[in-house]
Design an enzyme around this catalytic site. Structure first.
Site, PDB file in Angstrom:
ATOM      1  CG  HIS A   3      18.377  29.185  45.470  1.00 34.85           C
ATOM      2  ND1 HIS A   3      18.734  28.643  44.320  1.00 34.85           N
ATOM      3  CD2 HIS A   3      18.406  30.658  45.269  1.00 34.85           C
ATOM      4  CE1 HIS A   3      18.525  29.608  43.282  1.00 34.85           C
ATOM      5  NE2 HIS A   3      18.475  30.839  44.030  1.00 34.85           N
TER       6      HIS A   3
ATOM      7  CG  ASP B   9      19.343  25.450  44.411  1.00 31.01           C
ATOM      8  OD1 ASP B   9      20.138  26.060  45.111  1.00 31.01           O
ATOM      9  OD2 ASP B   9      18.141  25.849  43.904  1.00 31.01           O
TER      10      ASP B   9
ATOM     11  CB  SER C  50      16.367  33.037  43.104  1.00 33.78           C
ATOM     12  OG  SER C  50      17.601  33.095  43.351  1.00 33.78           O
TER      13      SER C  50
END
Ligand SMILES: *[C@@H]1O[C@H](CO)[C@@H](O)[C@H](O)[C@H]1NC(C)=O
Ligand SMILES: *[C@@H]1O[C@H](CO)[C@@H](O)[C@H](O)[C@H]1NC(C)=O
Ligand SMILES: *[C@@H]1O[C@H](CO)[C@@H](O)[C@H](O)[C@H]1NC(C)=O
Ligand SMILES: *[C@@H]1O[C@H](CO)[C@@H](O)[C@H](O)[C@H]1NC(C)=O
Length: 363
Positions: A324, A321, A39
């Protein structure tokens, strides 16, 4: 040692940096850039997969020119910023939607929640493991052979490209440190697990080399014990981060750096670079107080709840978040990756130097 890691930085990262381009856009230094990872660099490959690890909704992408795209941050990823730094005019397209001649400039295979091991991240749903990403690259290579008309021409093209790998965090976050779903922490000590991961990782890198890659860089795992999710969920017993997680990441990085040495000896017509994200982050911790706090309101899986307004001071916050980093942090990391002259950050050379190396002909 690990409890000294303070991924603080911030405050001194000003809006000026945010606006700054790392390098002038023109003819790219390399003709193509292939991105493997999780991610941290996914640009939309998970959007159509059945998984809770996808983020093609607001407030993700609030600072990205095209809005939400599936990037797991407010703006650009390090891969986007490195592409800018290398002089690419467009971001490298995700494998899920890349088509036609655009694949000649590179493809992004990265997938949120994915890891080196196939089972990693499956607690979230479907993801594209490193092995599957390497198989997807094989598909791209066959298309490039068709586009250029011969294996020889395709190989000459692929020799000049830059290849990056940002993967491994989920083998800890979404595997080893999730004993309710995975057995790995019962089967292996952190040392054994790190070796297992790095051995499998090296094998995949060899496969990419065999498919024509000569300029590869491999990013170590960052301070995974310092994410808001980790500190909230596991508790830190008074320190700033979850030391057990950072220790595990440190072992992985140690083995990865040695693997890069081995690969450089094994393949003399190729160059492999190790990027130490952990060191970059800890060096960023200056005298300033940490703002580890996340910017958006997160749900159970540590991702932002859809359509809620995020914080406004995104240039001052480390985490976007539960997991990240914000674009402003990605900017610092991308700049260091390209330009650092510090061997504890980029080893044995930096990525601008790697990109500028003359291509060696194996034949
Ligand atoms: C974990 O181990 C148990 C007992 O050995 C087994 O029943 C279970 O299927 C394993 N789970 C996974 C996810 O491998
Ligand atoms: C993040 O933290 C929550 C608890 O706040 C936990 O339920 C969840 O499993 C964590 N996610 C991951 C991927 O570790
Ligand atoms: C928490 O920290 C204290 C003091 O450093 C130490 O004595 C204790 O063993 C720690 N507890 C855990 C669970 O790590
Ligand atoms: C980029 O990195 C170089 C080398 O580490 C450093 O000298 C420079 O100050 C950095 N620039 C920014 C804007 O961070």
């Amino acid at each position: 040692m690990m409890n000294e890691i303070k991924p603080c930085l911030i405050v001194f990262i000003t809006v000026a940096i945010l606006r700054m381009k790392i390098f002038v856009v023109g003819t790219p230094i390399v003709p193509c850039y292939f991105i493997f990872g999780d991610s941290s660099v996914d640009s939309g490959n998970n959007n159509e997969l059945q998984t809770s690890a996808k983020v093609n909704y607001m407030p993700y992408g609030i600072d990205f020119p095209k809005g939400p795209t599936g990037r797991f941050t407010n703006g650009r990823t390090t891969a986007d910023l490195i592409a800018e730094g290398l002089g690419f005019e467009n971001y490298i397209p995700p494998f899920a939607t890349a088509k036609g001649v655009e694949i000649l400039k590179g493809v992004n295979y990265a997938s949120g929640s994915a890891g080196i091991l196939d089972e990693t991240g499956k607690n979230q749903g479907i993801c594209i493991s490193l092995k599957k990403q390497v198989a997807n690259h094989q598909t791209t290579v066959s298309h490039i052979v068709e586009l250029l008309g011969s294996n020889k021409l395709a190989n000459e093209h692929l020799n000049k490209c830059l290849y990056s790998f940002n993967i491994g965090s989920n083998d800890y976050i979404n595997n080893y440190f999730m004993p309710q779903f995975f057995n790995s922490s019962k089967l292996y000590t952190p040392e054994e697990y790190a070796q297992l991961l790095v051995n499998q990782f090296s094998d995949e890198i060899r496969t990419i080399y065999e498919q024509g890659a000569q300029k590869m860089y491999i990013v170590g795992v960052g301070p995974i014990g310092c994410t808001p999710n980790a500190t909230l969920y596991y508790g830190t017993n008074g320190s700033l981060c979850v030391n057990e997680m950072n220790m595990a990441a440190y072992l992985f990085n140690k083995h990865l750096r040695s693997a890069v040495d081995r690969l450089n000896k094994e393949f003399i017509d190729a160059k492999f670079v190790y990027i130490d994200q952990m060191n970059m982050m800890s060096k960023l911790s200056s005298s300033h107080t940490a703002k580890i706090t996340k910017c958006c309101e997160v749900g159970d899986n540590g991702l932002c709840v859809p359509d809620k307004s995020p914080c406004k001071n995104r240039n001052e916050v480390l985490f976007w978040d539960g997991f990240h980093l914000t674009e402003v942090v990605n900017r610092v990391t991308a700049n260091k990756t390209l330009n650092s002259m510090d061997l504890s950050e980029s080893y044995p050379i930096n990525i601008l130097q790697l990109a500028q190396l003359p291509t060696k002909n194996a034949n």
